[in-house]
Design a protein around this motif. Sequence first.
Motif, PDB file in Angstrom:
ATOM      1  N   ASP A   5       0.833  -1.207   0.000  1.00  0.00           N
ATOM      2  CA  ASP A   5       0.000   0.000   0.000  1.00  0.00           C
ATOM      3  C   ASP A   5       0.868   1.258   0.000  1.00  0.00           C
ATOM      4  O   ASP A   5       0.650   2.190  -0.765  1.00  0.00           O
ATOM      5  CB  ASP A   5      -0.912   0.019   1.245  1.00  0.00           C
ATOM      6  N   LYS A  26      -4.791  -0.191   8.780  1.00  0.00           N
ATOM      7  CA  LYS A  26      -4.845  -1.364   7.875  1.00  0.00           C
ATOM      8  C   LYS A  26      -4.135  -1.131   6.541  1.00  0.00           C
ATOM      9  O   LYS A  26      -4.549  -1.635   5.497  1.00  0.00           O
ATOM     10  CB  LYS A  26      -6.305  -1.786   7.604  1.00  0.00           C
ATOM     11  N   MET A  27      -3.064  -0.332   6.592  1.00  0.00           N
ATOM     12  CA  MET A  27      -2.275  -0.136   5.373  1.00  0.00           C
ATOM     13  C   MET A  27      -0.928  -0.815   5.559  1.00  0.00           C
ATOM     14  O   MET A  27      -0.271  -0.630   6.589  1.00  0.00           O
ATOM     15  CB  MET A  27      -2.085   1.365   5.094  1.00  0.00           C
ATOM     16  N   LYS A 110       0.403   2.500  -3.754  1.00  0.00           N
ATOM     17  CA  LYS A 110      -0.553   3.571  -4.051  1.00  0.00           C
ATOM     18  C   LYS A 110      -0.039   4.912  -3.534  1.00  0.00           C
ATOM     19  O   LYS A 110      -0.409   5.974  -4.009  1.00  0.00           O
ATOM     20  CB  LYS A 110      -1.890   3.243  -3.397  1.00  0.00           C
ATOM     21  N   PHE A 312      -4.679   7.200   3.857  1.00  0.00           N
ATOM     22  CA  PHE A 312      -5.824   6.274   3.870  1.00  0.00           C
ATOM     23  C   PHE A 312      -6.756   6.545   2.685  1.00  0.00           C
ATOM     24  O   PHE A 312      -7.288   5.624   2.069  1.00  0.00           O
ATOM     25  CB  PHE A 312      -6.572   6.435   5.202  1.00  0.00           C
ATOM     26  N   GLU A 313      -6.936   7.828   2.367  1.00  0.00           N
ATOM     27  CA  GLU A 313      -7.855   8.190   1.274  1.00  0.00           C
ATOM     28  C   GLU A 313      -7.360   7.673  -0.073  1.00  0.00           C
ATOM     29  O   GLU A 313      -8.152   7.428  -0.978  1.00  0.00           O
ATOM     30  CB  GLU A 313      -8.022   9.717   1.208  1.00  0.00           C
ATOM     31  N   VAL A 315      -5.379   4.870  -0.366  1.00  0.00           N
ATOM     32  CA  VAL A 315      -5.364   3.397  -0.324  1.00  0.00           C
ATOM     33  C   VAL A 315      -6.790   2.836  -0.335  1.00  0.00           C
ATOM     34  O   VAL A 315      -7.058   1.820  -0.976  1.00  0.00           O
ATOM     35  CB  VAL A 315      -4.563   2.917   0.915  1.00  0.00           C
ATOM     36  N   TYR A 316      -7.690   3.493   0.404  1.00  0.00           N
ATOM     37  CA  TYR A 316      -9.095   3.033   0.477  1.00  0.00           C
ATOM     38  C   TYR A 316     -10.030   4.180   0.066  1.00  0.00           C
ATOM     39  O   TYR A 316     -10.751   4.738   0.903  1.00  0.00           O
ATOM     40  CB  TYR A 316      -9.433   2.586   1.909  1.00  0.00           C
ATOM     41  N   SER A 318     -12.810   4.439  -1.295  1.00  0.00           N
ATOM     42  CA  SER A 318     -14.268   4.386  -1.115  1.00  0.00           C
ATOM     43  C   SER A 318     -14.673   4.234   0.353  1.00  0.00           C
ATOM     44  O   SER A 318     -15.852   4.122   0.663  1.00  0.00           O
ATOM     45  CB  SER A 318     -14.833   3.227  -1.940  1.00  0.00           C
ATOM     46  N   GLN A 319     -13.689   4.196   1.255  1.00  0.00           N
ATOM     47  CA  GLN A 319     -14.036   4.006   2.679  1.00  0.00           C
ATOM     48  C   GLN A 319     -13.928   5.309   3.456  1.00  0.00           C
ATOM     49  O   GLN A 319     -13.087   6.155   3.148  1.00  0.00           O
ATOM     50  CB  GLN A 319     -13.087   2.976   3.312  1.00  0.00           C
ATOM     51  N   LYS A 320     -14.739   5.398   4.497  1.00  0.00           N
ATOM     52  CA  LYS A 320     -14.668   6.575   5.356  1.00  0.00           C
ATOM     53  C   LYS A 320     -13.833   6.216   6.585  1.00  0.00           C
ATOM     54  O   LYS A 320     -14.013   5.148   7.170  1.00  0.00           O
ATOM     55  CB  LYS A 320     -16.094   6.980   5.773  1.00  0.00           C
ATOM     56  N   LEU A 321     -12.935   7.076   6.928  1.00  0.00           N
ATOM     57  CA  LEU A 321     -12.041   6.798   8.062  1.00  0.00           C
ATOM     58  C   LEU A 321     -12.677   7.274   9.366  1.00  0.00           C
ATOM     59  O   LEU A 321     -13.113   8.420   9.456  1.00  0.00           O
ATOM     60  CB  LEU A 321     -10.706   7.518   7.841  1.00  0.00           C
TER      61      LEU A 321
END
Length: 334
Positions: A5, A26-27, A110, A312-313, A315-316, A318-321
């Motif tokens: 990641d 989780k990266m 990423k 995080f944005e 790597v993920y 579509s997810q909200k942190l």
Amino acid sequence: MIQTDICIIGAGPVGLFAVFEAGLLKMRCHLIDALPQIGGQLSEIYPKKPIYDIPGFPEVNAQTLVDNLREQIEPFKPTFTLGERVDGLTRTEDGSFIVTTVDGTQVKSKVVVIAAGLGSFEPRKPELQNLERFEGRGVTYMVKDPETFRQRRLVIAGGGDSALDWTIYLSSIAERVTLIHRNESFRGAPDSAEKVLKLAAEGKIDLLLSANLQSVNGNGVVKSVSVVDKQKVVKEIETDFLIPLFGLSPKLGPIADWGLNLDKSAIEVNTVDYSTNVEGIFAIGDINTYPGKLKLILCGFHEAALMAQRAFEFVYPSQKLSFKYTTVNGVNAF
Ligand SMILES: Cc1cc2nc3c(=O)[nH]c(=O)nc-3n(C[C@H](O)[C@H](O)[C@H](O)COP(=O)(O)OP(=O)(O)OC[C@H]3O[C@@H](n4cnc5c(N)ncnc54)[C@H](O)[C@@H]3O)c2cc1C
């Protein structure tokens, strides 16, 4: 090709702690360092010095701090490429990065986090004709894997801690070690100097003081080195390896050509998230600059925490942190 990641350039204290902050979110991280060991300046320049300004540690030895950081990030299973300097950076069509080292290792990620401190520590080389011709063919400036030298003949040059420590260590596995130093006394730790003198007195190593390297000789690979003493007498020593250990000097190197905004040799960042002007590339620790920047380990740790929230944005996407304390969530290993 290694896939991860976040590719972290620099395994100093700040790069190491970034693994922890990324891991909580989780990266996964892969770290690359030009040095053969982790720890950056702490392990390379001042491993035995006490540090007094790490929160929660009234006093901590620099190497102990590095060892503790390694233990702290273990649950997140970081992977490492050590002893290889990062050289190139390209972008793929899907927006990922490919980071390449001088030895050809490639890491796809990423996000790229530059935690390169003062830059990559480059070896100070002796001024010898044709030296470069023998690099990788018997001349080496770092001991990456001591096993390479088992039952081989070595000439080590230098008088600092590295030269002394490796002379002591390698004397027990090499066929023969010769240490050459240009002065009569050593710069390294007195305790190590004493051990080297004892090994020489016992005939376990050859020690040439007040002597300078004059040439490396061989046909494609190193066969011998010529050494001149203060009486100008030249001696030829047959050897398989020449290991000059004259210290390291930091250089920003190719990172300077990646289109990042620089102020002298530091990377300018936005203090909201320690991002650079290139989307997806962050810079944390001694390598970055911003108004009020302090080159302190604790400042680098803070920068790593904020960087991870924004990374995080990428790597993920579509997810909200949602922000959680470790006391609430624990440290959930991969
Ligand atoms: C003698 C001394 C005493 C100090 N005392 C203190 C103190 O008491 N408290 C304190 O807070 N700070 C202290 N510092 C400063 C502290 O050491 C730094 O702030 C800290 O090391 C910065 O950490 P870093 O991870 O950003 O960089 P570094 O520790 O410099 O690590 C960067 C790493 O990146 C690697 N690297 C660079 N470029 C590349 C590349 N192109 N490819 C691959 N790898 C690369 C380098 O090899 C290095 O290992 C001291 C510094 C010195 C020299």
